[in-house]
Scaffold this motif. Structure first.
Motif, PDB file in Angstrom:
ATOM      1  N   ALA A   1     -17.839  -3.327   5.586  1.00 53.27           N
ATOM      2  CA  ALA A   1     -18.329  -4.085   4.457  1.00 53.27           C
ATOM      3  C   ALA A   1     -18.067  -3.523   3.022  1.00 53.27           C
ATOM      4  N   TYR A   2     -17.321  -2.225   3.005  1.00 54.16           N
ATOM      5  CA  TYR A   2     -17.120  -1.981   1.562  1.00 54.16           C
ATOM      6  C   TYR A   2     -15.676  -2.179   1.160  1.00 54.16           C
ATOM      7  N   ILE A   3     -14.848  -2.771   2.142  1.00 53.69           N
ATOM      8  CA  ILE A   3     -13.487  -3.041   1.697  1.00 53.69           C
ATOM      9  C   ILE A   3     -13.425  -4.013   0.675  1.00 53.69           C
ATOM     10  N   SER A   4     -13.412  -3.872  -0.370  1.00 59.46           N
ATOM     11  CA  SER A   4     -13.116  -4.919  -1.420  1.00 59.46           C
ATOM     12  C   SER A   4     -11.783  -5.913  -1.206  1.00 59.46           C
ATOM     13  N   HIS A   5     -10.865  -5.679  -0.790  1.00 59.55           N
ATOM     14  CA  HIS A   5      -9.631  -6.605  -0.630  1.00 59.55           C
ATOM     15  C   HIS A   5     -10.209  -7.843   0.221  1.00 59.55           C
ATOM     16  N   PHE A   6     -11.044  -7.619   1.005  1.00 56.51           N
ATOM     17  CA  PHE A   6     -11.323  -8.869   1.933  1.00 56.51           C
ATOM     18  C   PHE A   6     -11.978  -9.811   1.272  1.00 56.51           C
ATOM     19  N   ILE A   7     -12.461  -9.602   0.245  1.00 55.05           N
ATOM     20  CA  ILE A   7     -13.345 -10.243  -0.713  1.00 55.05           C
ATOM     21  C   ILE A   7     -12.508 -10.763  -2.033  1.00 55.05           C
ATOM     22  N   HIS A   8     -11.872  -9.865  -2.752  1.00 55.02           N
ATOM     23  CA  HIS A   8     -11.066  -9.885  -3.842  1.00 55.02           C
ATOM     24  C   HIS A   8      -9.868 -10.849  -3.717  1.00 55.02           C
ATOM     25  N   MET A   9      -9.254 -10.788  -2.504  1.00 49.18           N
ATOM     26  CA  MET A   9      -7.855 -11.174  -2.457  1.00 49.18           C
ATOM     27  C   MET A   9      -7.659 -11.363  -0.837  1.00 49.18           C
ATOM     28  N   PRO A  10      -7.960 -12.296  -0.287  1.00 50.61           N
ATOM     29  CA  PRO A  10      -7.818 -12.470   1.226  1.00 50.61           C
ATOM     30  C   PRO A  10      -6.505 -12.438   1.774  1.00 50.61           C
ATOM     31  N   PHE A  11      -6.332 -11.593   2.723  1.00 49.28           N
ATOM     32  CA  PHE A  11      -5.034 -11.394   3.167  1.00 49.28           C
ATOM     33  C   PHE A  11      -4.015 -10.508   2.403  1.00 49.28           C
ATOM     34  N   TYR A  12      -4.687  -9.739   1.498  1.00 47.10           N
ATOM     35  CA  TYR A  12      -3.729  -8.773   0.425  1.00 47.10           C
ATOM     36  C   TYR A  12      -3.253  -7.665   1.253  1.00 47.10           C
ATOM     37  N   VAL A  13      -3.900  -7.228   2.337  1.00 45.93           N
ATOM     38  CA  VAL A  13      -3.776  -5.997   2.835  1.00 45.93           C
ATOM     39  C   VAL A  13      -2.424  -5.758   3.479  1.00 45.93           C
ATOM     40  N   TYR A  14      -2.057  -6.682   4.095  1.00 39.41           N
ATOM     41  CA  TYR A  14      -0.460  -6.287   4.828  1.00 39.41           C
ATOM     42  C   TYR A  14       0.378  -5.946   3.643  1.00 39.41           C
ATOM     43  N   ALA A  15       0.347  -6.512   2.492  1.00 35.29           N
ATOM     44  CA  ALA A  15       1.350  -5.879   1.452  1.00 35.29           C
ATOM     45  C   ALA A  15       1.358  -4.405   1.308  1.00 35.29           C
ATOM     46  N   TYR A  16       0.501  -3.655   1.594  1.00 33.39           N
ATOM     47  CA  TYR A  16       0.695  -2.375   1.611  1.00 33.39           C
ATOM     48  C   TYR A  16       1.548  -1.647   2.713  1.00 33.39           C
ATOM     49  N   ALA A  17       1.349  -2.101   4.107  1.00 29.72           N
ATOM     50  CA  ALA A  17       2.182  -1.923   5.052  1.00 29.72           C
ATOM     51  C   ALA A  17       3.736  -2.348   4.815  1.00 29.72           C
ATOM     52  N   PHE A  18       3.828  -3.543   4.197  1.00 28.05           N
ATOM     53  CA  PHE A  18       5.059  -4.230   3.920  1.00 28.05           C
ATOM     54  C   PHE A  18       5.785  -3.264   2.840  1.00 28.05           C
ATOM     55  N   GLY A  19       5.042  -2.711   1.604  1.00 30.50           N
ATOM     56  CA  GLY A  19       5.507  -1.871   0.801  1.00 30.50           C
ATOM     57  C   GLY A  19       5.917  -0.514   1.109  1.00 30.50           C
ATOM     58  N   ASP A  20       5.111  -0.043   2.255  1.00 27.26           N
ATOM     59  CA  ASP A  20       5.499   1.471   2.596  1.00 27.26           C
ATOM     60  C   ASP A  20       6.499   1.306   3.326  1.00 27.26           C
ATOM     61  N   CYS A  21       6.759   0.616   4.552  1.00 29.45           N
ATOM     62  CA  CYS A  21       7.787   0.298   5.382  1.00 29.45           C
ATOM     63  C   CYS A  21       9.194   0.009   4.592  1.00 29.45           C
ATOM     64  N   LEU A  22       8.817  -0.872   3.630  1.00 29.09           N
ATOM     65  CA  LEU A  22      10.104  -1.129   2.795  1.00 29.09           C
ATOM     66  C   LEU A  22      10.366   0.077   1.987  1.00 29.09           C
ATOM     67  N   VAL A  23       9.693   0.615   1.356  1.00 27.82           N
ATOM     68  CA  VAL A  23      10.068   2.167   0.926  1.00 27.82           C
ATOM     69  C   VAL A  23      10.689   3.162   1.777  1.00 27.82           C
ATOM     70  N   ASN A  24      10.009   3.248   2.776  1.00 27.59           N
ATOM     71  CA  ASN A  24      10.779   4.233   3.688  1.00 27.59           C
ATOM     72  C   ASN A  24      12.227   3.731   4.016  1.00 27.59           C
ATOM     73  N   SER A  25      12.523   2.683   4.265  1.00 26.67           N
ATOM     74  CA  SER A  25      14.111   2.233   4.434  1.00 26.67           C
ATOM     75  C   SER A  25      14.613   2.389   2.973  1.00 26.67           C
ATOM     76  N   LEU A  26      14.293   2.087   2.012  1.00 25.77           N
ATOM     77  CA  LEU A  26      14.834   2.043   0.711  1.00 25.77           C
ATOM     78  C   LEU A  26      15.193   3.650   0.555  1.00 25.77           C
ATOM     79  N   TYR A  27      14.191   4.384   0.824  1.00 24.97           N
ATOM     80  CA  TYR A  27      14.330   5.925   0.565  1.00 24.97           C
ATOM     81  C   TYR A  27      15.200   6.572   1.594  1.00 24.97           C
ATOM     82  N   ASP A  28      15.458   6.016   2.860  1.00 22.10           N
ATOM     83  CA  ASP A  28      16.402   6.386   3.624  1.00 22.10           C
ATOM     84  C   ASP A  28      17.868   6.349   2.914  1.00 22.10           C
TER      85      ASP A  28
END
Length: 587
Positions: free
Chosen positions: A501-528
């Motif tokens: 109930a406290y996770i604001s992304h569900f309300i502010h921007m539906p389906f925002y959250v996968y962008a974090y995983a996208f960014g993290d995996c992208l950066v891991n590949s980039l850093y590699d």
């Protein structure tokens, strides 16, 4: 606590005050320009030259910047104290005035989308229109989902009393929640911070009271969630979006199959990442399974090192400087010019963000600095956003913003630079393990946890299509998703059922959250790629940040030899997390 000197931002670079003549003058100017814009261009786009189209987009950009500047100011004032009634009133009034003015120019993007391809192709041959080709392309990505002008205007005008009003209700309710611990009333940021306290009893108290207070308010949070999901489903149906996530993917300029590949890769990696790590952490704690309030607990032998604000500033700036002096120079401006609000206050918005405002001003960062290592990483993260926003500003208001998928690149890369710098400077094996475990937990929270959030959202929106979901059903879905993602080495009780109930992304921007995983995996590949000594990496990276929203993810990654549409791309990113867990197993 050595953090009495925490900074508060100075918003006078935007406007002197909410009642200043400058903001009123801007509203009047935007209103006048909008009316003139309507007279000059409405119904005429198909019959003007390419140079005239370029001129029209430039004029639209001027109007957009004025309105975004006012809205940014209202949003930042509101975030600084959500509980302040006057800030809330100013925020709402500003939204209403901006909606009224922007309704005048709404026709422009609708008409752009109705242009025949051959007409637009001819117009884009001119230099003036070609400058905005990427923005026009992004606008036209929604042409098949566009409604009639009358319906678009109605939805636009009703958003203030509809979706935006529900978001405000959520924000103000969350900000008003009080949690009684040891005779003290705390806000939600303080309680969440105590979930990583060194004292197990304190963590348990915080976890239990958080769950209890959320449960006491669960009917309201359930109503907001159900209403927002139904509102989205109704509009999605009118616009013929095939899936609840489709609009977000279009906005993020990412193909459905790329997101599906990311989600599938992460979920397949649950056993090798989160399940394996929490099993390892349980062993360190001498238990069969961790209680959920111990999931982010400091490790045994952690000395609970407290960072002063100055420590955090130096740590992050040194890390950025070690990569590129230009990036460090941009970051330093945030400290010198009071562009950061890190002070803890009752009523202040929880979490952290970097708000880009408009190119003619500069970004502002909000965070709640508690002096933990995670707060240092949060500072590095938000400064990454800020640097990205400063460097992309020359692209202008319409083309400086990046889609969420690539917007997380600079922030997560900044975290990685800071982590690597801290790890390199640590010779003590105990402290090294603590730093490494902290990074793994951050990565699990960014990748595994966010994909679990994404799964929760997907299931909620899918089930909502058959009718309203009860509070119990929402809690059931939450628990099923949490058990799947975290594994058998994390133990839950009923108080955890309401944590969604406290996770604001569900309300502010539906389906925002996968962008974090996208960014993290992208950066891991980039850093590699960076670690592999890729020639000219720094300059290519700066060019990527400077491009703003003018290039899609495949164009941004091509200079580094990366391709996000290849499933192996995600496995490459996840392998970095796995390698860190491998290293921890050797301790």
């Amino acid at each position: 606590m050595p953090n009495d000197n925490l900074p508060e931002w100075d918003l006078t670079d935007i406007y002197p005050a909410p009642d200043s003549m400058e903001i009123e003058s801007d509203f009047q100017r935007a209103d006048m320009l909008s009316k003139d814009f309507v007279k000059q261009y409405r119904g005429k786009l198909a019959n003007i030259s390419g140079e005239e189209l370029g001129k029209a987009v430039r004029e639209f950009e001027v109007i957009t910047e004025i309105l975004c500047k006012a809205m940014s100011y209202a949003q930042l004032l509101y975030a600084a104290d959500v509980s302040d009634g006057e800030c809330g009133r100013f925020y709402q009034t500003t939204q209403e005035r901006i909606t009224d003015i922007s309704s005048e120019t709404l026709f422009f993007q609708l008409e752009l989308n109705r242009l025949d391809d051959d007409v637009l192709d001819k117009q884009l041959e001119s230099k003036g229109a070609a400058h905005y080709a990427s923005w026009i392309k992004n606008v036209r990505a929604f042409r098949n989902n566009q409604l009639s002008d009358e319906l678009e205007k109605l939805l636009h005008e009703k958003s203030v009393s509809g979706r935006s009003a529900w978001i405000r209700l959520f924000d103000e309710t969350e900000a008003s929640l009080r949690f009684l611990i040891d005779g003290k009333e705390l806000g939600i940021s303080d309680v969440l911070n105590q979930l990583s306290d060194t004292d197990a009893n304190q963590r348990k108290k915080a976890a239990k009271v958080l769950g209890r207070v959320l449960r006491e308010n669960i009917k309201l949070f359930s109503l907001v969630t159900n209403t927002m999901a139904k509102d989205k489903a109704t509009e999605d149906a009118w616009r013929s979006y095939p899936r609840p996530i489709s609009e977000r993917n279009l906005t993020n300029q990412v193909e459905d199959n790329v997101v599906d590949a990311l989600v599938s890769s992460v979920k397949s990696a649950y056993p090798n990442l989160s399940h394996r790590y929490y099993r390892l952490k349980s062993r360190w704690f001498g238990v069969d399974a961790l209680d959920y309030w111990d999931r982010n607990a400091p490790l045994p032998n952690d000395d609970d090192h407290n960072y002063s604000w100055d420590d955090a500033r130096k740590t992050v700036l040194n890390a950025y400087s070690g990569f590129d002096s230009k990036m460090a120079g941009v970051a330093e401006q945030f400290f010198k010019n009071n562009w950061i609000d890190a002070r803890l206050r009752v009523g202040k918005s929880s979490g952290a963000f970097s708000h880009s405002t408009v190119p003619s001003v500069h970004p502002y960062i909000l965070m709640n600095f508690q002096g933990k290592a995670r707060d240092v990483m949060t500072l590095a993260h938000e400064l990454g956003h800020g640097i990205h926003q400063v460097m992309s500003a020359p692209q202008g208001t319409l083309m400086s913003d990046t889609p969420l998928t690539t917007a997380e690149t600079a922030s997560v890369f900044g975290e990685m630079l800071t982590f690597r710098s801290m790890l390199l400077g640590e010779d003590n094996p105990v402290r090294r393990r603590i730093l490494l475990a902290g990074k793994v937990e951050d990565m699990l929270n960014t990748v595994v946890r966010q994909i679990a959030f994404h799964t929760f959202e997907t299931r909620v929106h899918d089930e909502r299509s058959s009718g309203e979901l009860s509070s119990e059903r929402l809690c059931d879905i939450w628990m099923e998703v949490q058990r799947e993602s975290l594994g058998n080495s994390v133990r839950f009780d009923d108080d955890y059922r309401s944590y969604w109930a406290y996770i604001s992304h569900f309300i502010h921007m539906p389906f925002y959250v996968y962008a974090y995983a996208f960014g993290d995996c992208l950066v891991n590949s980039l850093y590699d790629v960076f670690q592999g000594g890729h020639k000219g990496f720094q300059q290519k990276y700066l060019d990527m940040l400077s491009s703003g929203g003018t290039r899609r993810h495949n164009e941004l990654l091509a200079p580094f030899g990366l391709d996000a549409s290849d499933p192996k791309f995600w496995d490459r990113g996840l392998s970095m997390v796995s390698s860190f867990v491998d290293e921890l197993e050797q301790f």
